[in-house]
Design an enzyme around this catalytic site. Structure first.
Site, PDB file in Angstrom:
ATOM      1  N   THR A 277      11.633   5.299  59.383  1.00 24.00           N
ATOM      2  CA  THR A 277      10.711   4.469  60.164  1.00 24.00           C
ATOM      3  C   THR A 277       9.318   5.055  60.089  1.00 24.00           C
ATOM      4  O   THR A 277       9.148   6.251  59.870  1.00 24.00           O
ATOM      5  CB  THR A 277      11.071   4.471  61.660  1.00 24.00           C
ATOM      6  OG1 THR A 277      10.981   5.819  62.151  1.00 24.00           O
ATOM      7  CG2 THR A 277      12.431   3.897  61.907  1.00 24.00           C
ATOM      8  N   ASP A 278       8.332   4.220  60.326  1.00 25.94           N
ATOM      9  CA  ASP A 278       7.040   4.771  60.703  1.00 25.94           C
ATOM     10  C   ASP A 278       7.231   5.364  62.094  1.00 25.94           C
ATOM     11  O   ASP A 278       8.240   5.099  62.757  1.00 25.94           O
ATOM     12  CB  ASP A 278       5.955   3.687  60.675  1.00 25.94           C
ATOM     13  CG  ASP A 278       4.557   4.301  60.553  1.00 25.94           C
ATOM     14  OD1 ASP A 278       4.384   5.496  60.877  1.00 25.94           O
ATOM     15  OD2 ASP A 278       3.628   3.588  60.132  1.00 25.94           O
ATOM     16  N   TRP A 279       6.272   6.167  62.539  1.00 25.24           N
ATOM     17  CA  TRP A 279       6.456   6.921  63.797  1.00 25.24           C
ATOM     18  C   TRP A 279       6.604   5.992  65.003  1.00 25.24           C
ATOM     19  O   TRP A 279       5.689   5.262  65.346  1.00 25.24           O
ATOM     20  CB  TRP A 279       5.302   7.909  63.968  1.00 25.24           C
ATOM     21  CG  TRP A 279       5.650   9.278  63.450  1.00 25.24           C
ATOM     22  CD1 TRP A 279       5.528  10.449  64.149  1.00 25.24           C
ATOM     23  CD2 TRP A 279       6.218   9.641  62.185  1.00 25.24           C
ATOM     24  NE1 TRP A 279       6.000  11.502  63.382  1.00 25.24           N
ATOM     25  CE2 TRP A 279       6.428  11.039  62.191  1.00 25.24           C
ATOM     26  CE3 TRP A 279       6.605   8.934  61.054  1.00 25.24           C
ATOM     27  CZ2 TRP A 279       6.980  11.727  61.105  1.00 25.24           C
ATOM     28  CZ3 TRP A 279       7.154   9.605  59.966  1.00 25.24           C
ATOM     29  CH2 TRP A 279       7.334  10.979  60.015  1.00 25.24           C
ATOM     30  N   LEU A 280       7.778   6.016  65.575  1.00 26.04           N
ATOM     31  CA  LEU A 280       8.118   5.199  66.753  1.00 26.04           C
ATOM     32  C   LEU A 280       8.231   3.713  66.428  1.00 26.04           C
ATOM     33  O   LEU A 280       8.100   2.873  67.300  1.00 26.04           O
ATOM     34  CB  LEU A 280       7.106   5.415  67.891  1.00 26.04           C
ATOM     35  CG  LEU A 280       6.943   6.870  68.357  1.00 26.04           C
ATOM     36  CD1 LEU A 280       5.766   6.987  69.314  1.00 26.04           C
ATOM     37  CD2 LEU A 280       8.224   7.362  69.012  1.00 26.04           C
ATOM     38  N   ALA A 281       8.490   3.402  65.166  1.00 26.11           N
ATOM     39  CA  ALA A 281       8.636   1.989  64.797  1.00 26.11           C
ATOM     40  C   ALA A 281      10.037   1.471  65.088  1.00 26.11           C
ATOM     41  O   ALA A 281      10.276   0.266  65.041  1.00 26.11           O
ATOM     42  CB  ALA A 281       8.311   1.785  63.316  1.00 26.11           C
TER      43      ALA A 281
END
Ligand SMILES: *[C@@H]1O[C@H](CO)[C@@H](O)[C@H](O)[C@H]1NC(C)=O
Ligand SMILES: *[C@@H]1O[C@H](CO)[C@@H](O)[C@H](O)[C@H]1NC(C)=O
Ligand SMILES: *[C@@H]1O[C@H](CO)[C@@H](O)[C@H](O)[C@H]1NC(C)=O
Ligand SMILES: *[C@@H]1O[C@H](CO)[C@@H](O)[C@H](O)[C@H]1NC(C)=O
Ligand SMILES: *[C@@H]1O[C@H](CO)[C@@H](O)[C@H](O)[C@H]1NC(C)=O
Length: 872
Positions: A277-281
């Site tokens: 994931t992108d960060w916190l996606a």
């Protein structure tokens, strides 16, 4: 991805609000695609999958879930730190930003940004920069480099992160991304191609409790022919990792969109590595696993209270396996993909460095787990110098990217003894310190990069003024962005004006621009237009140097008679000075070319590529322009831009001659059948015993750290549920039977036959001028008329000569592949030749508006002095 992200979540509302969303426009659907295809069926990866699956079969449940997620934000030295499986010899893996150098570190090179790299149009230089970047990440002990970025593709001229990619064309992005990946991975670092996919603006990108992230709604053909194209080439280059974007596609968040991850990426493109994931996606646990996600970063749940060490995976993933919600083979496949990438790059070698820097602090000592309330301290920064001689490749990129747009009266190159008056704060370093703004979140002093997670700290900034000094130039510098009253213009002066346009990532707002250029529009920052006009009113010879993230408007001053020369130096990183001097004083001829079109007004673009503003519910961004972005649109709408895509002048002149075309692989209307998938590891589907999840005795837990263990009771209860015969309510369309894969697949990047060379083209370039220089041959394809509406011209290949002395020649070889001559047929779901035997025009020239040499596939011959089908 940032500390400040947490602040963005401080406004809590009821979870019910998230249900309020504007409907996705009629017709756009996110179809189900299950199950997640196993990795390992591509022969290049078999050995690594072999090793990985042997190891995975010996791992416990808690070990497997531990390596598929991060241990929490700020819970280690890198921006992302996976859990370890030390019992079987797997350390925590270090993930670190960003595409132009090691972020938040020291003794590293701040390379030119990718938009600058794209402007060189130099394949070997792109690869060499990749090698240097790889060496620096390896030297710092990074396992997984979070780059390159090929999405944003550059659809929206105001988009905040276009500068992290290589230009507004899928083929330029594809070469930029794939060659960078080759370079980075050649030294053993796993590259991450991102952001998958259709991540074209910064504002409203993220899901929160109160608002779903923006939905990019696009049709299948546009997906394949534009946005997926560079990812296909990245996968073909063997990329180890893909990062999922924050946004949704067709209403379904990329991080749990099975059609994107299972379907397009893993089955059609044959991607063998892992998807993070992108960060916190990540916005769900079980659905994201089923949809094909393999790694959650940084591990935390995307909602308040973010800071309490809660996660959608880790211990929850362990639970989901025990209770039968996620089939065991799904987890095994993820763990195997991650470890296969690790083996594929040789990271099991004992001399692969462990992290020796800390992204959270510049101090030598600090907390080992800054995200914990109480953390042991220790040495965190060892100040390892990884720069080697990389400044040289950085400077070469910066120099060969410089794009000369206008040069009236041959004002450039400058005579050595020119008397210069220099204006603009961009000419000199930020007086507050070159790294005074976190993540370069300000536009002060020389603009070497945009802001956000794609930035790096400068080891030094070789500013333009440093460059003039080192040349012992005769100059006076006015370090101001408003025209000074004391510059005493003299008729023999040459004025040089430095101006900028900046953008970046959404978590920082700079001068009212929240990532995207919402406030500055496409204008120069700091009233640059006025400065140029004021200087031009007083001086008769003005040179404008632009440091910019992307397209700007120049109409207010471009045609003023005293504005003699305009150069785009793009974003040069630390090497802004000498690189510019070498061009200004003519040590080399400029050889950069625009990686995007420069418009005359923002109205030149289709309305649909403007920024999507606030909408109640889910913002809907519908790509109604389809294939027609950047020059494809300008051609179709017959709009003359200020400067065309690919434009760039030299101090010398070149001619193209002796062009030839030869058929290599005969075309058929559809490609030959794909090869079947090779063997994959076999995985058990038996739920492991709950005891594999129990906390070990006397385990010393760090508060807020994310672990994969469960309390005995929780594990036992989950196992009871898993033992029931009733099954989890799987998503519509769910199946656990592995598919043979779509016909457009078959290898990394798709059906291998797509990459067969259909025609080889060669052209002889002669330096017809009086100075040495490098030329770029750009190859555009004009499709024959067919039932498919196709852009008039599309870039398909390019090559740059070495430096040619006056009179010297070089023969360049270019090619078009079957895919280059195909369209994506949504009906048959395959790449097809729309008009077999039709006459493709293969156009060669030095810019998209300078195409006069045409090779025809029907005649098999080439002719000069032709009129391009796009007259603008
Ligand atoms: C989005 O919807 C369009 C229109 O139905 C379809 O062609 C396309 O394949 C969908 N894309 C994704 C990624 O779901
Ligand atoms: C998961 O990783 C953490 C951090 O390295 C470690 O403390 C923990 O023991 C690991 N868990 C397992 C099951 O190995
Ligand atoms: C199993 O655990 C997961 C993770 O906590 C949860 O989302 C899911 O609803 C559980 N399934 C059942 C059938 O209890
Ligand atoms: C699962 O069911 C089997 C057979 O009914 C039983 O022997 C076993 O103890 C059960 N396990 C759990 C964890 O409930
Ligand atoms: C184009 O025309 C000019 C003038 O007629 C001629 O000298 C030149 O050779 C032609 N170029 C090509 C590539 O045919």
């Amino acid at each position: 991805m940032r500390s400040t992200i947490i602040l963005g979540f401080s406004s809590v509302a009821t979870a019910a609000v998230i249900d309020r969303r504007d409907p996705v426009p009629a017709g756009y659907v996110a179809p189900p695609y299950y199950p997640a295809p196993y990795g390992g069926w591509v022969s290049d990866w078999s050995e690594s999958f072999q090793k990985a699956s042997v190891l995975v079969s010996s791992m416990t449940l808690a070990e497997k879930t531990n390596i598929t997620a991060g241990s929490g934000i700020f819970m280690g030295r890198c921006v992302g730190n996976t859990g370890s499986a030390l019992r079987v010899g797997i350390p925590q893996l270090c993930l670190q930003d960003g595409p132009l150098g090691v972020r938040n570190s020291d003794h590293n090179t701040a390379f030119p940004a990718a938009i600058t790299v794209g402007s060189t149009w130099d394949k070997s230089l792109i690869r060499r920069r990749g090698v240097a970047i790889g060496e620096e990440f390896r030297g710092k002990g990074v396992n997984i480099h979070l780059g390159p970025s090929v999405g944003a593709l550059g659809r929206k001229p105001r988009g905040g992160r276009n500068w992290e990619g290589f230009g507004s064309d899928p083929v330029l992005q594809a070469f930029g991304g794939a060659l960078s990946i080759e370079g980075i991975q050649s030294v053993g670092v796993i590259a991450t191609i991102k952001h998958f996919i259709a991540n074209e603006q910064e504002q409203y990108r993220m899901y929160s409790l109160v608002k779903p992230g923006i939905s990019s709604n696009l049709d299948d053909r546009t997906m394949h022919e534009l946005y997926l194209w560079p990812f296909a080439e990245g996968v073909r280059a063997g990329v180890g990792s893909v990062m999922i974007a924050y946004n949704a596609v067709n209403g379904s968040a990329c991080a749990q969109n099975s059609y994107l991850m299972n379907g397009l990426l893993k089955d059609e493109l044959g991607f063998q590595g892992f998807v993070m994931t992108d960060w916190l996606a990540q916005i769900s646990g079980v659905p994201s696993a089923l949809a094909g996600l393999d790694m959650s970063m940084p591990g935390d749940i995307n909602q308040v209270p973010l800071v309490f060490g809660t996660s959608p995976w880790m211990y929850e993933y362990t639970r989901a396996i025990l209770n039968g919600s996620v089939p065991v083979d799904r987890l095994d496949d993820s763990a195997t993909r991650i470890l296969a990438a690790y083996y594929q790059m040789g990271q099991d070698s004992p001399d692969y460095p462990r992290p020796n820097f800390d992204t959270n602090t510049q101090d030598a000592e600090g907390p080992l787990y800054p995200g914990a309330l109480f953390s042991p301290s220790g040495i965190v920064n060892e100040f390892v110098d990884v720069q080697d001689d990389h400044a040289e490749v950085a400077r070469e990129v910066a120099r060969d990217a410089i794009t000369l747009l206008k040069n009236n009266d041959g004002i450039l190159p400058l005579p050595r003894n020119s008397a210069l008056k220099i204006f603009g704060t961009d000419a000199e370093k930020n007086p507050d310190g070159i790294n005074s703004c976190a993540d370069q979140g300000c536009n002060k002093g020389t603009l070497g990069m945009g802001w956000g997670s794609g930035s790096a700290r400068y080891p030094y900034m070789d500013s333009p003024i440093d460059g003039f000094k080192s040349r012992s130039a005769s100059y006076q510098f006015f370090n101001t962005d408003s025209f000074p009253s004391n510059s005493n213009p003299s008729p023999t002066d040459t004025a040089v004006v430095f101006v900028t346009a900046d953008s970046g990532e959404n978590y920082i707002t700079v001068e009212n621009n929240p990532g995207d250029r919402t406030s500055s529009n496409l204008n120069l920052w700091h009233d640059g237009d006025k400065l140029i006009k004021d200087v031009a009113a007083q001086y008769s010879s003005v040179i404008v140097v632009v440091h910019t993230v992307g397209p700007i408007l120049m109409e207010e001053w471009h045609d003023l008679p005293s504005v003699k020369a305009v150069l785009f130096a793009h974003l040069p990183g630390q090497e802004a000075g000498k690189s510019l001097m070498e061009v200004l004083y003519g040590d080399v001829s400029p050889s950069g070319h625009l990686p995007y079109t420069l418009p005359k007004s923002e109205g030149d673009y289709p309305e649909s590529v403007g920024l999507t503003g606030y909408q109640i519910g889910q913002p809907q961004d519908t790509f109604t322009e389809g294939l027609y972005i950047d020059y494809r649109h300008f051609h179709k709408a017959n709009i003359v831009p200020r400067y065309a895509f690919g434009h760039g002048l030299s101090y010398t002149t070149f001619s193209f001659s002796s062009a030839s075309i030869s058929a290599v692989t005969p075309l058929t209307s559809t490609p030959p059948a794909r090869p079947a998938k090779g063997e994959t590891p076999a995985y058990s589907t038996t739920i492991p015993p709950a005891s594999e999840a129990y906390w070990p005795d006397n385990f010393n837990r760090i508060w807020r750290y994310i672990y994969s263990f469960l309390d005995k009771n929780d594990a036992d209860n989950a196992a009871k549920v898993g033992n029931l015969t009733s099954t989890y309510p799987y998503p519509v369309g769910y199946s656990n039977v592995q598919k043979a894969g779509p016909k457009a697949g078959g290898g990394q990047g798709g059906n291998p036959a797509l990459f067969d060379v259909a025609y080889a083209i060669s052209v002889t370039v002669t330096n017809t001028g009086s100075r040495p220089g490098k030329a770029v041959a750009q190859l555009y394809v004009q499709f024959p008329t067919s039932n498919f509406d196709t852009p008039i011209l599309q870039l398909r290949d390019f090559e740059k000569t070495s430096e040619l002395a006056p009179g010297a020649t070089e023969t360049l070889s270019l090619r078009v592949t079957r895919k280059d001559l195909s369209v994506w047929d949504v009906v048959s779901q395959d790449w097809i030749i729309p008009s077999l035997g039709g006459d493709y025009g293969i156009w060669l020239g030095q810019s998209s508006d300078g195409l006069t040499l045409r090779c025809g596939t029907e005649t098999g011959s080439c002719a000069g002095n032709q009129t391009s089908p796009a007259s603008v």
